[in-house]
Design a protein around this motif. Structure first.
Motif, mmCIF file in Angstrom:
data_model
loop_
_atom_site.group_PDB
_atom_site.id
_atom_site.type_symbol
_atom_site.label_atom_id
_atom_site.label_comp_id
_atom_site.label_asym_id
_atom_site.label_seq_id
_atom_site.Cartn_x
_atom_site.Cartn_y
_atom_site.Cartn_z
ATOM 1 N N ARG A 13 -8.870 2.203 3.964
ATOM 2 C CA ARG A 13 -8.587 3.016 5.146
ATOM 3 C C ARG A 13 -9.796 3.053 6.067
ATOM 4 O O ARG A 13 -10.906 3.355 5.642
ATOM 5 C CB ARG A 13 -8.203 4.433 4.726
ATOM 6 N N ARG A 42 -9.216 6.841 -0.130
ATOM 7 C CA ARG A 42 -9.419 5.938 0.999
ATOM 8 C C ARG A 42 -9.191 4.485 0.605
ATOM 9 O O ARG A 42 -8.931 3.645 1.454
ATOM 10 C CB ARG A 42 -10.854 6.130 1.518
ATOM 11 N N SER A 50 -6.164 3.800 10.430
ATOM 12 C CA SER A 50 -6.060 2.343 10.380
ATOM 13 C C SER A 50 -6.230 1.811 8.968
ATOM 14 O O SER A 50 -6.894 2.429 8.124
ATOM 15 C CB SER A 50 -7.113 1.711 11.299
ATOM 16 N N LEU A 51 -5.636 0.643 8.727
ATOM 17 C CA LEU A 51 -5.645 0.029 7.404
ATOM 18 C C LEU A 51 -6.250 -1.360 7.479
ATOM 19 O O LEU A 51 -5.964 -2.120 8.407
ATOM 20 C CB LEU A 51 -4.210 -0.054 6.864
ATOM 21 N N ASP A 52 -7.097 -1.696 6.514
ATOM 22 C CA ASP A 52 -7.730 -3.000 6.440
ATOM 23 C C ASP A 52 -7.700 -3.469 4.989
ATOM 24 O O ASP A 52 -7.311 -2.731 4.086
ATOM 25 C CB ASP A 52 -9.171 -2.920 6.957
ATOM 26 N N HIS A 86 0.841 -1.198 0.000
ATOM 27 C CA HIS A 86 0.000 0.000 0.000
ATOM 28 C C HIS A 86 0.878 1.250 0.000
ATOM 29 O O HIS A 86 2.026 1.246 0.460
ATOM 30 C CB HIS A 86 -0.944 -0.006 1.209
ATOM 31 N N TRP A 121 -1.998 3.122 8.802
ATOM 32 C CA TRP A 121 -1.982 3.564 7.412
ATOM 33 C C TRP A 121 -0.642 4.211 7.030
ATOM 34 O O TRP A 121 -0.208 4.140 5.887
ATOM 35 C CB TRP A 121 -3.119 4.573 7.214
ATOM 36 N N THR A 127 2.426 -6.310 8.191
ATOM 37 C CA THR A 127 2.968 -4.969 8.320
ATOM 38 C C THR A 127 4.383 -5.046 8.839
ATOM 39 O O THR A 127 4.766 -6.019 9.486
ATOM 40 C CB THR A 127 2.111 -4.110 9.268
ATOM 41 N N PHE A 187 -6.519 -2.265 -0.442
ATOM 42 C CA PHE A 187 -6.286 -1.706 0.886
ATOM 43 C C PHE A 187 -7.353 -0.652 1.164
ATOM 44 O O PHE A 187 -7.633 0.198 0.321
ATOM 45 C CB PHE A 187 -4.892 -1.079 0.967
#
Length: 505
Positions: free
Chosen positions: A75, A57, A80-82, A50, A105, A121, A73
């Protein structure tokens, strides 16, 4: 013998036109994907990283062939990242990986596929935030139904499907079974679970260890007394209803249907979803070609005061009025969740957990039928049963029936009822208030200590300098204190002048 095939001139025109339109469609798709052909399948060895400075987003890297859905990816909140499957026309996430710990993020994060999907991560292998665990496959595809799947070579099997692991949303033709994980709202405060013959909404406290129910729908034709009857499962139908079916049956005959607003209109061709929203309500929506927003089609709870947290913790909801009150001080705070008290995250059973008591009349719970109760002759007996139990946060007593409803979870919104016989007893934790008071006192004491230390340091320095100067003068001429304090005439000051002195004759 060689045969030569000659095309009819009209056929050539048709073929050329078809090729032209296909080329135009390809160019449009490439333009929508940043000038590159969209990726519709991931193979072993795929890795996506990412971009922390991405302007949007959502960062997609896998598309459904219909161009309506994409995986990428996503936001969440401010930082935060999901990982999410997004409905592109509305930018709504239909499925999210929802790891227990979301990525930041602003830090590096990657999604890789080497037989299984892994979101990690950090540098190198990093920290695994989410993965598809044991299933191993050869490719990843995003179907036109929005389902993300891992497939074996030559499509010999599908060892993993996102439809089997929903987040907060169900879509068309997605089965919701007894073994399916519950729908969890994005704020992780509510859950939709399926029982053998019913579906129910729960509040989530203490990480899901306490799950009070506040709404339930039982299948009309199910037979809970029949122990051999298979459990029900649910499925969203394109004709405008949520059907409940018997597990293992033909799937064509439902034991119950929850009809939506559009069901009588026979609206077909719309894309539908059912989502557990952050206010705790279960709603159905649909999207049609040309829509600018989702249209609400159903809600499980229609009255605002029947939602479990509509006025927040220790809030009082008045039906028919656009205002909430606080149980603690009766302050009217408007229609949004008031700051009556902070949301509790721990119980009252720890050592030294003290509490204040708040009593209010004319209060009840919208979902009291789902709360355990006991029968007492007096309100004092009802209060005593809760006071002696550290798992009890409050009690609601009905003087007409003698029912004492015990609240075994942090107090949320209660409902006003114009009946003086309905009274409430609520515990309000003292520790949080005491801690805040202690922090205030500690801050004040620290500030006072710092100021006093500075004053003493300055005074000490002054006294030290004064003693040093006194000693120096004594050594220079034996001048005593009396002589130092004796006034001198102006001429004496002049006699002490030097080239660096500011006094001039």
């Amino acid at each position: 013998m060689r045969r030569e095939c000659r095309r009819d001139p009209a056929t050539n025109v048709v073929v050329a036109a078809a090729l032209f339109f296909v080329a135009c469609a390809a160019l449009l798709v490439e333009e929508a994907c940043g000038g590159e052909e969209p990726v519709t399948e991931l193979s072993n060895g795929f890795t996506a990283t990412h971009s922390a400075d991405a302007p949007g987003r959502f960062e997609p890297f896998l598309y459904a062939t219909n161009g309506v859905f994409a995986l990428g990816f996503f936001r969440v909140g401010a930082s935060s990242l999901d990982l999410a499957v997004v409905h592109l026309p509305s930018s709504f996430p239909l499925w999210r990986a929802t790891p227990l710990r979301l990525a930041d993020w602003s830090r590096p994060a990657t999604l890789s596929f080497d037989g299984r999907l892994v979101l990690a991560t950090g540098p190198g292998a990093g920290t695994v935030l989410w993965s598809t665990l044991n299933p191993i496959g050869d490719s990843v595809k995003l179907l036109n139904s929005s389902e993300l799947v891992i497939r074996l070579f030559d499509e010999r099997g599908t060892p993993w499907r996102s439809f089997h692991s929903p987040s907060d949303t169900l879509v068309l033709d997605q089965n919701f079974t007894l073994s399916t994980p519950p729908l969890i709202s994005e704020n992780r405060r509510f859950a939709l679970r399926l029982g053998k013959t019913y579906m129910a909404l729960h509040m989530e406290f203490y990480g899901g260890r306490t799950r009070p129910m506040y709404w339930q729908h039982t299948a009309l034709m199910a037979q809970p007394e029949n122990g051999t009857e298979p459990p029900v499962y649910g499925r969203l139908d394109g004709r405008g209803f949520f059907g409940l079916y018997l597990q293992g049956g033909s799937g064509n005959e439902s034991v119950d249907r929850i009809a939506f607003d559009t069901f009588p209109r026979n609206l077909t061709g719309a894309f539908r979803r059912m989502t557990l929203d952050d206010d705790g309500n279960l709603r159905a929506y649909y999207w049609t070609d040309g829509s600018k927003d989702w249209t609400s089609d159903y809600q499980a709870i229609s009255e605002q005061c029947e939602l479990p947290t509509s006025c927040g913790a220790y809030g009082l909801c008045v039906p028919g009025q656009a205002a909430c009150q606080c149980l603690v001080n009766s302050t009217t705070v408007g229609t949004t969740s008031p700051p009556c008290a902070a949301v509790e995250t721990t119980d009252l059973c720890g050592a030294g957990q003290k509490f204040d008591v708040v009593r209010r009349s004319r209060v009840s719970l919208a979902y009291k039928e789902r709360v355990p109760f006991e029968t007492y002759e007096t309100v004092a007996e009802c209060e005593e049963s809760c006071a002696e139990d550290c798992t009890c946060w409050g009690a609601l007593y009905n003087g007409a029936s003698g029912y004492c409803y015990l609240i075994g979870f942090p107090v949320e919104t209660v409902v006003y009822e114009a009946d003086d016989r309905k009274v409430g007893y609520f515990k309000v934790r003292k520790a949080r208030q005491s801690a805040a008071r202690a922090r205030t006192m500690s801050s004040g004491a620290t500030a006072a200590t710092v100021v006093l230390s500075l004053v003493l340091a300055v005074a000490g320095a002054y006294v030290g300098y004064w003693l040093w100067e006194r000693r120096r003068r004594r050594r220079a001429g034996g001048v005593g204190m009396e002589q130092e304090l004796t006034p001198r005439p102006y001429r004496d000051l002049k006699s002490m002048d030097s080239s660096n002195n500011s006094f001039k004759s």
